[in-house]
Each structure stands twice: as C-alpha cells, then as structure tokens.
Design an enzyme around this catalytic site. Sequence first.
Site, mmCIF file in Angstrom:
data_model
loop_
_atom_site.group_PDB
_atom_site.id
_atom_site.type_symbol
_atom_site.label_atom_id
_atom_site.label_comp_id
_atom_site.label_asym_id
_atom_site.label_seq_id
_atom_site.Cartn_x
_atom_site.Cartn_y
_atom_site.Cartn_z
ATOM 1 C CB CYS A 1 -0.774 -0.188 1.526
ATOM 2 S SG CYS A 1 -1.805 -1.315 0.762
ATOM 3 C CG HIS B 1 -2.685 3.433 1.624
ATOM 4 N ND1 HIS B 1 -3.806 3.496 0.882
ATOM 5 C CD2 HIS B 1 -3.185 2.551 2.488
ATOM 6 C CE1 HIS B 1 -3.993 1.597 0.308
ATOM 7 N NE2 HIS B 1 -4.016 1.574 1.724
ATOM 8 C CG ASN C 1 -6.850 -0.720 0.872
ATOM 9 O OD1 ASN C 1 -6.013 -0.086 -0.057
ATOM 10 N ND2 ASN C 1 -6.159 -1.261 2.250
HETATM 11 O O1 UT7 Z 1 -4.517 -1.619 3.071
HETATM 12 C C1 UT7 Z 1 -3.588 -1.932 4.392
HETATM 13 C C2 UT7 Z 1 -3.925 -1.626 5.634
HETATM 14 N N1 UT7 Z 1 -4.944 -2.021 5.967
HETATM 15 C C3 UT7 Z 1 -5.179 -1.454 6.654
HETATM 16 O O2 UT7 Z 1 -5.100 -0.917 7.219
HETATM 17 C C4 UT7 Z 1 -6.502 -1.756 7.926
HETATM 18 C C5 UT7 Z 1 -6.744 -1.945 8.553
HETATM 19 N N2 UT7 Z 1 -7.510 -2.188 9.902
HETATM 20 C C6 UT7 Z 1 -8.937 -2.363 10.282
HETATM 21 O O3 UT7 Z 1 -9.620 -1.396 9.157
HETATM 22 C C7 UT7 Z 1 -9.552 -2.747 10.876
HETATM 23 O O4 UT7 Z 1 -9.101 -2.982 11.621
HETATM 24 C C8 UT7 Z 1 -10.800 -3.322 10.447
HETATM 25 C C9 UT7 Z 1 -11.529 -2.411 9.816
HETATM 26 C C10 UT7 Z 1 -9.821 -4.342 9.448
HETATM 27 C C11 UT7 Z 1 -11.063 -4.403 11.092
HETATM 28 O O5 UT7 Z 1 -12.192 -2.767 12.435
HETATM 29 P P1 UT7 Z 1 -11.577 -3.761 13.548
HETATM 30 O O6 UT7 Z 1 -13.005 -1.820 14.513
HETATM 31 O O7 UT7 Z 1 -10.307 -3.319 14.271
HETATM 32 O O8 UT7 Z 1 -12.931 -4.487 14.174
HETATM 33 P P2 UT7 Z 1 -12.745 -5.747 14.790
HETATM 34 O O9 UT7 Z 1 -11.405 -6.377 13.767
HETATM 35 O O10 UT7 Z 1 -12.024 -5.503 16.305
HETATM 36 O O11 UT7 Z 1 -13.571 -7.132 14.398
HETATM 37 C C12 UT7 Z 1 -14.980 -6.553 15.801
HETATM 38 C C13 UT7 Z 1 -16.150 -7.722 15.292
HETATM 39 C C14 UT7 Z 1 -15.414 -8.933 15.101
HETATM 40 O O12 UT7 Z 1 -16.378 -9.657 15.787
HETATM 41 P P3 UT7 Z 1 -16.395 -9.853 17.977
HETATM 42 O O13 UT7 Z 1 -15.249 -10.438 17.409
HETATM 43 O O14 UT7 Z 1 -16.217 -8.827 18.299
HETATM 44 O O15 UT7 Z 1 -17.410 -10.451 18.299
HETATM 45 C C15 UT7 Z 1 -15.463 -9.429 14.210
HETATM 46 O O16 UT7 Z 1 -15.257 -10.730 13.560
HETATM 47 O O17 UT7 Z 1 -16.661 -7.504 14.391
HETATM 48 C C16 UT7 Z 1 -16.247 -8.395 13.347
HETATM 49 N N3 UT7 Z 1 -15.947 -8.918 11.680
HETATM 50 C C17 UT7 Z 1 -17.339 -8.529 10.908
HETATM 51 N N4 UT7 Z 1 -18.690 -7.949 11.053
HETATM 52 C C18 UT7 Z 1 -19.573 -8.060 10.381
HETATM 53 C C19 UT7 Z 1 -14.969 -8.422 11.529
HETATM 54 N N5 UT7 Z 1 -15.430 -8.765 9.529
HETATM 55 C C20 UT7 Z 1 -16.678 -7.855 9.823
HETATM 56 C C21 UT7 Z 1 -16.807 -7.474 8.790
HETATM 57 N N6 UT7 Z 1 -18.594 -7.554 9.010
HETATM 58 N N7 UT7 Z 1 -16.506 -8.083 7.259
#
Ligand code: UT7
Length: 338
Positions: free
Chosen positions: A128, A265, A295
């Site tokens: 990225c 980004h 992204n």
């Molecule tokens: O370009 C390269 C760099 N990449 C990035 O910058 C990505 C960086 N990370 C992020 O943007 C975020 O961490 C995400 C958007 C990927 C995830 O957001 P988050 O607030 O960190 O969520 P999380 O991973 O802590 O997940 C929260 C909950 C989980 O459920 P539980 O364990 O709390 O029950 C996940 O299983 O959300 C659940 N979850 C979803 N729910 C609905 C994860 N993905 C999804 C989804 N739809 N697509």
Amino acid sequence: MATLRTDPEQSRRAPKLRSVVVGTGSSLPARVVTNAALAERVDTSDEWIVQRTGIRQRHIADESETTSVLGTQAARAALQDAGLTADDIDLVICATSTPDHTFPSTATQIQAGLGIHQGAAFDLQAVCAGFVFAVSTADKFLTTGAARRALVVGAETFSRIVDWEDRTTCVLFGDGAGAIVLEAQEAQEAAEGRGVLSTSLRSDGRHREKLYVDGGPGSTGTTGRLRMEGRDVFRFAVGQVTDVIVEAFEQAGTTAEDLDWFVPHQANRRIIEASADKLGIARDKIVLTVDRHGNTSAASIPLALDVARRDGRIQAGDLVMIEAIGGGFSWGAALIRW
Ligand code: UT7
C-alpha cells in the site's frame, strides 16, 4: 536509443532540479459493488462496513481489466492531462503488488501500451506504500538528471488476491489505477517552489505476519491469498506512521499548518482521521475517497490526487502531503508543492 545513466560530471555542473507534477490521471473498473451486494455473499452489513471503515462501495475488475490495462488507461490520461506524448517520457515506474504476470513487469506493459520506446520501466513493490515509494524513487532519478520525465503509476487488482470467504478482509479492498507525470524542472526557491520538497520512507520487516499474502512463485508456486491482523495493522498505522510525516515536514521547513491538502492512503476513514488529528491537520484538508473506491492499495493515493485535482480542490501552488503504510510494514510520506 536513449538510455538511463548518471554522468557524475554532468550532475555536478547541472542546475538544482525539482520533480514537478505536470499531469494526473486515473482509471476505475466499470463494475461497482456496494456493501449491500457484498452482504449477499458474506456475513456482513452495510452498517458494519460504513461504521468501521467509511467504505460504501468499491470497483471490481472483470477478467479483461487487468492491472496493466487499468494502469495503461490511468497513465494515458495523465499524459493527456500534461499535454505530453509517449516520446516525452523516459521513465515508467509502476507500484503494484498484483502484476498481471510474475514477469515481465507491469511497467513494461504500460510502456508498450503507450508506445514509449525509450528510457526504462520497472515495477516497485511496497504494497500500500508503493506509490509513495515510487514517487520518492522517481524523484531521485529526476533530481540527479538521470531522467527528464517520469510516469509514476499505482495500479492494482486486489480483488484477485482477497479471500472472498473471509469477511474480515474481502469487504475492504477494491481495484483501480492512478498516475502522475513528474517533470524535472529547475528548482525555485525553498518550500515556495513547485515540486517534490521532501520524502521519508521506512520499512520494518519484523511485522511480516500482520499483513501478507500466503503464497508466491518462490514458496508455494501459487498466487496466494491476502491475510491480515486488522486490529494490529490499525494500531500500528495510527501509532507509528506519523513519524515519516513529521520528518517530511521538518525536511521541508514546513508544518501541518502550512498544508493545503492531506492525501493519505485510503484504507480506513477512522485511521485517516485519527492520523490527521494526531498531526494537527484540520479535517477539512483531508481528501477522502475510501467511501467510493475502498482500499485500492498502491492505487489509492494517485486515484485520490486525480479526483481532488479534477474537482478543483488541488490547485497549482498548494502544499500537498501524501502518506501510506502497508505490508512489511513499509510506510512513507512525500510533501509536494503542486
Ligand atoms: O492498506 C493496508 C492497511 N490495512 C489497513 O489499514 C486495515 C487496518 N485495519 C482496519 O481497518 C480495521 O481493523 C478493520 C476495518 C479491518 C476491522 O475493524 P475493527 O474495528 O478493528 O474490528 P475488529 O477486527 O476488532 O472486529 C470487531 C468485530 C469482530 O467480532 P467480535 O469478535 O467482536 O464478535 C469481528 O468478527 O467485527 C467482526 N467483523 C465483522 N462483522 C461484520 C469483522 N469483519 C466483519 C465484517 N462484517 N466484514
């Protein structure tokens, strides 16, 4: 036939040069996929995706829209915007992690597609952060007199490498390409003069497992699928990435207050806004396209630059900061007087 070479004697005598942006272009696949459409495929919702990322839709390439096809279209648009032709370009750098083929480089395919027959063309892979690394690399060629005009392209088809069964990653990515033309021009005074004022790049390979593709020609012999520890990447992005931005400001003798546009980004709206807040960059200076594009990895910054320039936000003389972090980790920033 022109070749790229550095003549140390000539470099010493030459006037001080800067790499000035003289054109931008972009290309998006025709097909738009909304969050609602994705929710029919994996267990997710429009509400979750918008709230956690700011993404509302992304463009997804069909079979004919390969990385080199999108990259060539973006590069052609940038050339036209600059009022230049293929004969004017002697360097093509394509930042991509999703090349059409393991080799030859996507950059050589873009070069051929545009009818450029002089100079050099190569791919650069910093995931990225690829576009920022490519701008910094092109800047070195141009300011040392090794090349005169560079096409710097970011082009990706991440839809080919995401795991469409994994809701934690597949909702985040999209396809597309963007390009700029950089031209070596005699440097005007200090930070008021146009061009790339400073760049700052970093990598730390210890974080490989946080964001990677689980295959490759030298390991599995397959393309592999993207894997990410989203929460850890998020924390690193907000916590660490500001160091390169601070350094780019310091090198140029400028501050966040001098900035006109922050073009980061486009991975996640929350990461972008948290980074801007931490740096004291006003939110109305942020160019945000993640809602429309998702992204698009190395393509996200040149896509956003093209949007903001064509809608009249970025004007000649504006101070623009680009910044990205990606797999590796690799991260970087570049400060540009437009
Ligand atoms: O370009 C390269 C760099 N990449 C990035 O910058 C990505 C960086 N990370 C992020 O943007 C975020 O961490 C995400 C958007 C990927 C995830 O957001 P988050 O607030 O960190 O969520 P999380 O991973 O802590 O997940 C929260 C909950 C989980 O459920 P539980 O364990 O709390 O029950 C996940 O299983 O959300 C659940 N979850 C979803 N729910 C609905 C994860 N993905 C999804 C989804 N739809 N697509």
